[in-house]
Design a protein around this motif. Structure first.
Motif, PDB file in Angstrom:
ATOM      1  N   ALA A 156       0.828  -1.206   0.000  1.00 30.62           N
ATOM      2  CA  ALA A 156       0.000   0.000   0.000  1.00 30.62           C
ATOM      3  C   ALA A 156       0.862   1.256   0.000  1.00 30.62           C
ATOM      4  N   ALA A 157       1.926   1.234   0.794  1.00 29.65           N
ATOM      5  CA  ALA A 157       2.821   2.395   0.844  1.00 29.65           C
ATOM      6  C   ALA A 157       3.485   2.630  -0.507  1.00 29.65           C
ATOM      7  N   ARG A 158       3.849   1.520  -1.186  1.00 31.27           N
ATOM      8  CA  ARG A 158       4.488   1.658  -2.498  1.00 31.27           C
ATOM      9  C   ARG A 158       3.512   2.210  -3.526  1.00 31.27           C
ATOM     10  N   ILE A 159       2.248   1.723  -3.470  1.00 28.97           N
ATOM     11  CA  ILE A 159       1.235   2.232  -4.399  1.00 28.97           C
ATOM     12  C   ILE A 159       1.012   3.720  -4.175  1.00 28.97           C
ATOM     13  N   LEU A 160       0.918   4.116  -2.887  1.00 29.34           N
ATOM     14  CA  LEU A 160       0.715   5.529  -2.575  1.00 29.34           C
ATOM     15  C   LEU A 160       1.894   6.367  -3.048  1.00 29.34           C
ATOM     16  N   ALA A 161       3.098   5.853  -2.829  1.00 26.92           N
ATOM     17  CA  ALA A 161       4.281   6.590  -3.281  1.00 26.92           C
ATOM     18  C   ALA A 161       4.305   6.717  -4.795  1.00 26.92           C
ATOM     19  N   ASP A 162       3.924   5.611  -5.480  1.00 26.60           N
ATOM     20  CA  ASP A 162       3.885   5.668  -6.939  1.00 26.60           C
ATOM     21  C   ASP A 162       2.855   6.678  -7.418  1.00 26.60           C
ATOM     22  N   ALA A 163       1.685   6.693  -6.744  1.00 29.99           N
ATOM     23  CA  ALA A 163       0.639   7.643  -7.138  1.00 29.99           C
ATOM     24  C   ALA A 163       1.113   9.074  -6.941  1.00 29.99           C
ATOM     25  N   ARG A 164       1.784   9.308  -5.810  1.00 29.54           N
ATOM     26  CA  ARG A 164       2.287  10.662  -5.565  1.00 29.54           C
ATOM     27  C   ARG A 164       3.365  11.033  -6.579  1.00 29.54           C
ATOM     28  N   SER A 165       4.179  10.041  -6.936  1.00 31.83           N
ATOM     29  CA  SER A 165       5.200  10.296  -7.941  1.00 31.83           C
ATOM     30  C   SER A 165       4.566  10.613  -9.283  1.00 31.83           C
ATOM     31  N   ASP A 166       3.527   9.819  -9.653  1.00 30.32           N
ATOM     32  CA  ASP A 166       2.814  10.091 -10.902  1.00 30.32           C
ATOM     33  C   ASP A 166       2.234  11.495 -10.901  1.00 30.32           C
ATOM     34  N   ALA A 167       1.613  11.862  -9.752  1.00 35.86           N
ATOM     35  CA  ALA A 167       0.997  13.184  -9.671  1.00 35.86           C
ATOM     36  C   ALA A 167       2.037  14.283  -9.848  1.00 35.86           C
ATOM     37  N   SER A 168       3.220  14.088  -9.246  1.00 38.30           N
ATOM     38  CA  SER A 168       4.239  15.123  -9.362  1.00 38.30           C
ATOM     39  C   SER A 168       4.734  15.248 -10.801  1.00 38.30           C
ATOM     40  N   ARG A 169       4.711  14.150 -11.550  1.00 43.00           N
ATOM     41  CA  ARG A 169       5.199  14.205 -12.928  1.00 43.00           C
ATOM     42  C   ARG A 169       4.201  14.872 -13.865  1.00 43.00           C
ATOM     43  N   THR A 170       2.937  15.045 -13.433  1.00 40.01           N
ATOM     44  CA  THR A 170       1.947  15.642 -14.307  1.00 40.01           C
ATOM     45  C   THR A 170       1.814  17.142 -14.101  1.00 40.01           C
ATOM     46  N   VAL A 171       2.591  17.700 -13.219  1.00 44.15           N
ATOM     47  CA  VAL A 171       2.497  19.129 -12.952  1.00 44.15           C
ATOM     48  C   VAL A 171       3.007  19.920 -14.148  1.00 44.15           C
ATOM     49  N   LEU A 172       2.169  20.850 -14.614  1.00 44.56           N
ATOM     50  CA  LEU A 172       2.591  21.810 -15.640  1.00 44.56           C
ATOM     51  C   LEU A 172       2.854  23.120 -14.905  1.00 44.56           C
ATOM     52  N   ASP A 173       4.120  23.367 -14.706  1.00 40.31           N
ATOM     53  CA  ASP A 173       4.547  24.442 -13.810  1.00 40.31           C
ATOM     54  C   ASP A 173       5.183  25.564 -14.620  1.00 40.31           C
ATOM     55  N   GLY A 174       4.610  26.761 -14.541  1.00 44.62           N
ATOM     56  CA  GLY A 174       5.167  27.888 -15.289  1.00 44.62           C
ATOM     57  C   GLY A 174       4.517  29.205 -14.931  1.00 44.62           C
ATOM     58  N   HIS A 175       3.284  29.157 -14.445  1.00 46.04           N
ATOM     59  CA  HIS A 175       2.621  30.399 -14.021  1.00 46.04           C
ATOM     60  C   HIS A 175       3.298  30.952 -12.774  1.00 46.04           C
ATOM     61  N   GLU A 176       3.237  32.252 -12.639  1.00 52.65           N
ATOM     62  CA  GLU A 176       3.866  32.915 -11.503  1.00 52.65           C
ATOM     63  C   GLU A 176       2.856  33.310 -10.433  1.00 52.65           C
ATOM     64  N   ASP A 177       1.605  32.944 -10.629  1.00 48.83           N
ATOM     65  CA  ASP A 177       0.562  33.257  -9.659  1.00 48.83           C
ATOM     66  C   ASP A 177      -0.565  32.232  -9.824  1.00 48.83           C
ATOM     67  N   GLU A 178      -1.650  32.409  -9.105  1.00 47.55           N
ATOM     68  CA  GLU A 178      -2.771  31.489  -9.164  1.00 47.55           C
ATOM     69  C   GLU A 178      -3.248  31.266 -10.605  1.00 47.55           C
ATOM     70  N   VAL A 179      -3.721  30.054 -10.874  1.00 47.23           N
ATOM     71  CA  VAL A 179      -4.256  29.723 -12.200  1.00 47.23           C
ATOM     72  C   VAL A 179      -5.769  29.591 -12.055  1.00 47.23           C
ATOM     73  N   PHE A 180      -6.505  30.469 -12.761  1.00 54.35           N
ATOM     74  CA  PHE A 180      -7.955  30.541 -12.588  1.00 54.35           C
ATOM     75  C   PHE A 180      -8.753  29.793 -13.662  1.00 54.35           C
ATOM     76  N   GLY A 181      -8.141  29.555 -14.823  1.00 57.52           N
ATOM     77  CA  GLY A 181      -8.898  28.943 -15.909  1.00 57.52           C
ATOM     78  C   GLY A 181      -8.088  27.920 -16.676  1.00 57.52           C
TER      79      GLY A 181
END
Length: 447
Positions: A128-153
């Motif tokens: 279970a811990a490995r699945i959770l870690a994998d899910a968190r890792s997957d989530a971190s890899r899907t981040v599209l990071d570039g805005h400098e403030d809140e994203v509203f749309g």
């Protein structure tokens, strides 16, 4: 001993000895050998053991029993394993030793089972811990990071290959969601962007802003197209194209919803709420426009006359921030600061079922998938939830990854990706897997 197996009555004792392996007392041997229900399949090995290894005496007992003339019982009776009546004899001591050994063996079996159970539980926890870690890792890899403030749309291009986001940094970001990279950055507004929408053809983008304007952009050339659309007297909170792409609706803090002629760049209708209009959605047929407001209402308007159909619909207990028509045009979804989402029946102009109540904070946005089977809701509780339309329970575990309020949500044209935008300055994508007959039940971060 071999001679006994070969000669002692019928059936052959070589076969009898294979039938059981249960220790018995001497008194039990005597009772069964001379009683009317002789255990025909009793092993000679057991009798020898019960007699302390006295093979000759065992053979004599078998002879006395006259095995060849006694019929086999219908069922083999349970053997009596109690110690003999004489507690002071050798047989009693042997029986006690047998019982003691059995008890020790049973205790060891229990200990071994407990140990194995503990290993299974520990293994399950590690898995279970490995699945959770994998899910968190997957989530971190899907981040599209570039805005400098809140994203509203956030909005997908009709071809699904581009994802657009609008932020409080006054910038439009165009992303390739498959490769997780920035394609282009568009700027032009003076203040924070609040919403973004693609035209049905995908050739135009529309944005709304705190600078009180609406702007149109060439989605291919990545430049502003024509002058800004002005008329709102305060911040503009939302935009949406009509299904034919000829009209654009915008909602503003001045309480108005304005309808724009896209080609002529002019206003052609103005609709009024009693307070800030927060979101707009066209019916798939283009016949109706749904608008919501901080005045707690949902209003339905005829696009032929721009007259409101019936009175405002009330049900939420606080400001209403999100609205979306289902793909078949029968339902309208709304999300509210009261922490719930609601479905409304367009035909009856009334709630369709109970509120969708799973978030622990305000629901900022709602979106249907391509076939209307799923509804996505996003919330200030930092989560996105999916709901099977027609079911008032969450369809899957919440999509967790944002570290601050989730402010917008959208599906791609085929329902394979769900995109969310948040106050943590990120855009995230989540992959939804389906069977032929509908959603599979698994939602995970896209990789």
């Amino acid at each position: 001993m071999e001679a006994l197996y070969l000669t002692a009555g019928r059936p052959p004792l070589r076969q009898v000895a294979k039938r059981t392996n249960k220790e018995i007392s001497h008194s039990t041997v005597q009772r069964y050998l001379h009683g009317p229900q002789l255990p025909k399949w009793q092993s000679l090995k057991l009798i020898v053991s019960a007699l302390g290894g006295d093979e000759e005496r065992a053979f004599e007992l078998w002879q006395e029993a006259n095995l060849s003339t006694v019929a086999a019982p219908a069922a083999i009776p349970d053997l009596d394993v109690r110690p003999p009546a004489d507690p002071g004899g050798d047989e009693a001591r042997r029986a006690a030793a047998i019982i003691s050994g059995a008890e020790a063996q049973a205790e060891q079996i229990v200990k071994d089972a407990e140990h194995r159970a503990g290993e299974i539980v520990a293994g399950a926890r590690r898995t279970a811990a490995r699945i959770l870690a994998d899910a968190r890792s997957d989530a971190s890899r899907t981040v599209l990071d570039g805005h400098e403030d809140e994203v509203f749309g956030v909005a997908f291009h009709p071809n699904g290959r581009v994802l657009a986001s609008a932020g409080a940094d006054a910038a439009i970001h165009l992303w390739d969601p498959a490769r997780r990279r920035l394609i282009a950055k568009l700027e032009g507004h003076d203040r924070a962007l609040t919403d973004i929408a693609y035209s049905p053809s995908g050739r135009l983008l529309a944005t709304s802003s705190y600078d009180s304007t609406v702007r149109l952009w060439d989605a291919d050339r990545h430049v502003q197209k024509g002058d800004s659309l002005t008329g709102h007297e305060d911040e503009v909170w939302a935009v949406a194209f009509s299904p034919d792409g000829r009209s654009l609706a915008s909602a503003g803090a001045d309480g108005s919803v304005r309808i724009w002629d896209v080609n002529r760049r002019r206003q052609k209708a103005k609709l009024e709420h009693s307070d800030t209009a927060t979101a707009v959605s066209w019916s798939p047929s283009g016949e109706f426009l749904a608008t919501v407001s901080v005045d707690l209402s949902l209003c339905i308007w005829s696009t032929g006359t721009w007259a409101r159909i019936g009175g405002p619909l009330h049900g939420h207990l606080d400001e209403v921030w999100g609205v979306a028509f289902s793909p078949d045009g029968r339902l309208i979804a709304t999300g509210s600061n009261d922490g719930t989402a609601r479905l409304w029946d367009l035909k009856t102009m009334s709630p369709a079922g109970e509120p969708l109540d799973a978030h622990t904070d305000a629901v900022a946005g709602v979106a249907f998938n391509h076939d209307g089977s799923l509804l996505a809701t996003c919330s200030y509780d930092r989560s996105v939830r999916l709901w099977l339309v027609g079911d008032e329970r969450p369809y899957a575990a919440p999509l967790i990854g944002h570290t601050d309020a989730v402010l917008a949500v959208a599906f791609d044209p085929v329902g394979q990706l769900c995109a969310s935008a948040g106050a943590d300055r990120t855009v995230r994508t989540w992959r939804v897997e389906y069977r032929d007959a509908g959603p599979l039940g698994g939602v995970r971060a896209a990789v």
